[in-house]
Design a protein around this motif. Structure first.
Motif, mmCIF file in Angstrom:
data_model
loop_
_atom_site.group_PDB
_atom_site.id
_atom_site.type_symbol
_atom_site.label_atom_id
_atom_site.label_comp_id
_atom_site.label_asym_id
_atom_site.label_seq_id
_atom_site.Cartn_x
_atom_site.Cartn_y
_atom_site.Cartn_z
ATOM 1 N N GLY A 39 4.854 -36.621 22.610
ATOM 2 C CA GLY A 39 6.174 -37.159 22.301
ATOM 3 C C GLY A 39 6.778 -37.928 23.460
ATOM 4 O O GLY A 39 7.417 -38.962 23.268
ATOM 5 N N LEU A 42 5.176 -41.339 23.711
ATOM 6 C CA LEU A 42 5.528 -42.280 22.639
ATOM 7 C C LEU A 42 7.029 -42.517 22.582
ATOM 8 O O LEU A 42 7.615 -42.570 21.505
ATOM 9 C CB LEU A 42 5.038 -41.734 21.297
ATOM 10 C CG LEU A 42 3.537 -41.523 21.181
ATOM 11 C CD1 LEU A 42 3.198 -40.842 19.882
ATOM 12 C CD2 LEU A 42 2.806 -42.833 21.311
ATOM 13 N N ARG A 43 7.631 -42.692 23.699
ATOM 14 C CA ARG A 43 9.073 -42.813 23.789
ATOM 15 C C ARG A 43 9.641 -44.009 23.028
ATOM 16 O O ARG A 43 10.764 -43.994 22.567
ATOM 17 C CB ARG A 43 9.459 -42.908 25.255
ATOM 18 C CG ARG A 43 10.897 -42.727 25.523
ATOM 19 C CD ARG A 43 11.125 -42.649 26.994
ATOM 20 N NE ARG A 43 12.513 -42.354 27.256
ATOM 21 C CZ ARG A 43 13.017 -42.212 28.435
ATOM 22 N NH1 ARG A 43 12.236 -42.333 29.480
ATOM 23 N NH2 ARG A 43 14.280 -41.942 28.603
ATOM 24 N N ARG A 50 7.881 -40.620 15.901
ATOM 25 C CA ARG A 50 7.450 -39.906 17.101
ATOM 26 C C ARG A 50 7.169 -38.447 16.803
ATOM 27 O O ARG A 50 6.188 -37.874 17.293
ATOM 28 C CB ARG A 50 8.526 -40.044 18.176
ATOM 29 C CG ARG A 50 8.066 -39.593 19.525
ATOM 30 C CD ARG A 50 8.970 -40.133 20.578
ATOM 31 N NE ARG A 50 10.024 -39.158 20.857
ATOM 32 C CZ ARG A 50 10.994 -39.361 21.710
ATOM 33 N NH1 ARG A 50 11.088 -40.496 22.335
ATOM 34 N NH2 ARG A 50 11.891 -38.435 21.929
ATOM 35 N N SER A 54 3.471 -36.895 17.137
ATOM 36 C CA SER A 54 3.267 -35.846 18.142
ATOM 37 C C SER A 54 2.772 -34.547 17.509
ATOM 38 O O SER A 54 1.951 -33.851 18.107
ATOM 39 C CB SER A 54 4.526 -35.615 18.961
ATOM 40 O OG SER A 54 5.589 -35.198 18.155
#
Length: 111
Positions: A39, A42-43, A50, A54
Motif C-alpha cells: 500500500g 502504491l501511493r 490501492r 495491496s
C-alpha cells in the motif's frame, strides 16, 4: 492499534506461545505486513484501488513464501513469519530510499 495487534501476532508465533489469540493475530500479521508495505508503494492510486491491490499483493506474498518453503522442504511457522517480515521490510526500505532520492533530487535542482 493494528500495528500492535500485528506485532503481538508475530511475537506470539515466534515465541511459540500457547495462547488462543496466537492464530488470529498471526494471521492478521501475515496479511497486514505485506499489505501495508504494498500500500505504501502504491501511493499514487486512489484509495479503493490501492486497498484491492495491496490485499491481493499480501495474499500473493504469503502464498509465494509458503510455496517456496514447501518446494525446498523447509516449511516452518517461524520461517514463514521471518520471510514475510523480511520481504515486507525490504519493500518499505526501498520505498523510503526512493522517496529520499526524489527529495534530494528536488533540493539539488532548486539550487
Amino acid at each position: 492499534m493494528a500495528v500492535a495487534v500485528a506485532g503481538v501476532g508475530a511475537v506470539l508465533a515466534l515465541a511459540d506461545a500457547d495462547s488462543s489469540l496466537r492464530g488470529p493475530f498471526t494471521l492478521f500479521f501475515l496479511f497486514a505486513a505485506p499489505g501495508a508495505a504494498i500500500g505504501v508503494a502504491l501511493r499514487g492510486l486512489d484509495p479503493f484501488a490501492r486497498t484491492v491491490v495491496s490485499v491481493a499483493g499480501a495474499i500473493a506474498v504469503d502464498l509465494l513464501v509458503a510455496q517456496g518453503m514447501l518446494a525446498v522442504h523447509r516449511w516452518s511457522v517461524r520461517g514463514g513469519i521471518v520471510a514475510v517480515t523480511a520481504i515486507s521490510s525490504l519493500v518499505l526500505v526501498l520505498m523510503v530510499i526512493r522517496r529520499l532520492r526524489k527529495r534530494m533530487g528536488k533540493i539539488r535542482s532548486s539550487r
